[in-house]
Design an enzyme around this catalytic site. Structure first.
Site, PDB file in Angstrom:
ATOM      1  N   CYS A  86       1.157  -1.356  -0.031  1.00 46.13           N
ATOM      2  CA  CYS A  86      -0.085  -0.142  -0.284  1.00 46.13           C
ATOM      3  C   CYS A  86       0.894   0.970   0.176  1.00 46.13           C
ATOM      4  O   CYS A  86       0.000   2.276  -0.245  1.00 46.13           O
ATOM      5  CB  CYS A  86      -0.428  -0.138   1.476  1.00 46.13           C
ATOM      6  SG  CYS A  86      -0.082   0.422   2.817  1.00 46.13           S
ATOM      7  N   GLY A  87       1.967   0.868   0.411  1.00 44.67           N
ATOM      8  CA  GLY A  87       2.446   1.854   0.234  1.00 44.67           C
ATOM      9  C   GLY A  87       4.175   2.814   1.880  1.00 44.67           C
ATOM     10  O   GLY A  87       4.664   4.371   1.477  1.00 44.67           O
TER      11      GLY A  87
END
Length: 280
Positions: free
Chosen positions: A122-123
């Site tokens: 998701c970063g």
């Protein structure tokens, strides 16, 4: 720059696996047995200097490129020559991707290491404070010019270049297109961030000049995708899906041209239209 090394056993997983399935008709419920090719998703533990850093769920292909791209976009390295070698170790629960850093860079990394166990791409999962949100300091080259026919050419070529996507219909792709629209490299992964990291790693290792082309991604364009592109120094991003509001904000801040909802006949330009030309 030293060549990345691989230590891959015979058990190294493939990128796809066959799976038995049944296709059921809505009309009568009649099943039709067959086999479907699925994209492999496996845990990849990135390890620096024998110290685990992150676990990413990824497709086990182009892992050398992944090591370089992830290391750059995470801020662990600034250039490709700061990685001395990479090595893949196959374990019972997944893969360990060992990245050997230059001694000075390793000391810096270990001094500021943060635990991010269990990330799924998701970063930002695992950060502890809003101040830790990734923010690159690169700006896209202002003199890059890309024609609409070149973008259309890149989009047209991308379908045929997605080999794993054609087999599985379950992965994302990121491509580096030359200014004339021909594709220089394409990387695929079950994770959109991983696909972009792999592409960035391939570009780094090839010595690609960021002003000589543009990025094309098949996924939505979220803010961290823009930040990764900025770390590479890319000036133009073309996304198949729509951007988020923060992606647009960061693209403006980095001076990046952001095009999205890209189709064969239309393109939506959200910022940086001055880099685009109608003709070649």
């Amino acid at each position: 720059m030293l060549t990345a090394q691989r230590d891959v056993s015979a058990e190294f997983p493939a990128s796809t696996v066959p799976a038995p399935m049944q296709v059921v008709a809505y009309a009568d419920g009649a099943p039709r047995a067959g086999t479907r090719v699925l994209a492999v998703e496996t845990p990849v533990n990135l390890v620096y200097g024998s110290v685990p850093h992150a676990v990413m769920m990824a497709t086990p292909a182009d892992l050398e490129d992944f090591a370089y791209g992830f290391s750059l976009t995470e801020g662990i390295i600034e250039s490709a020559d700061e990685i001395r070698a990479t090595r893949v170790e196959v374990g019972p629960d997944g893969l360990r991707l060992h990245v050997e850093l230059a001694p000075g860079r390793l000391r810096e990394h270990l001094a500021r290491k943060r635990a991010i166990s269990g990330r799924t791409g998701c970063g930002v999962c695992g950060i502890e404070d809003l101040a830790e949100l990734p923010r690159a300091d690169m700006r896209g080259a202002p003199d890059v010019q890309v024609s609409l026919p070149a973008i259309a050419r890149a989009l047209a070529g991308l379908d045929a270049a997605q080999v794993l996507g054609a087999e599985t219909r379950a992965v994302h792709a990121a491509a580096w297109a030359r200014l004339d629209g021909t594709l220089a490299s394409v990387r695929e992964d079950v994770g959109r961030h991983n696909a972009l990291d792999k592409l960035i790693g391939a570009a780094m290792r090839a010595g690609t000049d960021p002003s000589d082309g543009f990025l094309v991604i098949t996924s939505r364009c979220s803010f961290e995708m823009v930040e990764k592109a900025a770390r590479l120094g890319a000036a133009v991003i073309v996304a198949i899906s729509a951007p988020t509001s923060l992606a647009l904000e960061r693209a403006r801040a980095h001076g990046i041209t952001l095009c999205a909802i890209a189709r064969s006949d239309t393109l939506t330009v959200f910022t940086g239209a001055q880099r685009l030309s109608a003709t070649e």
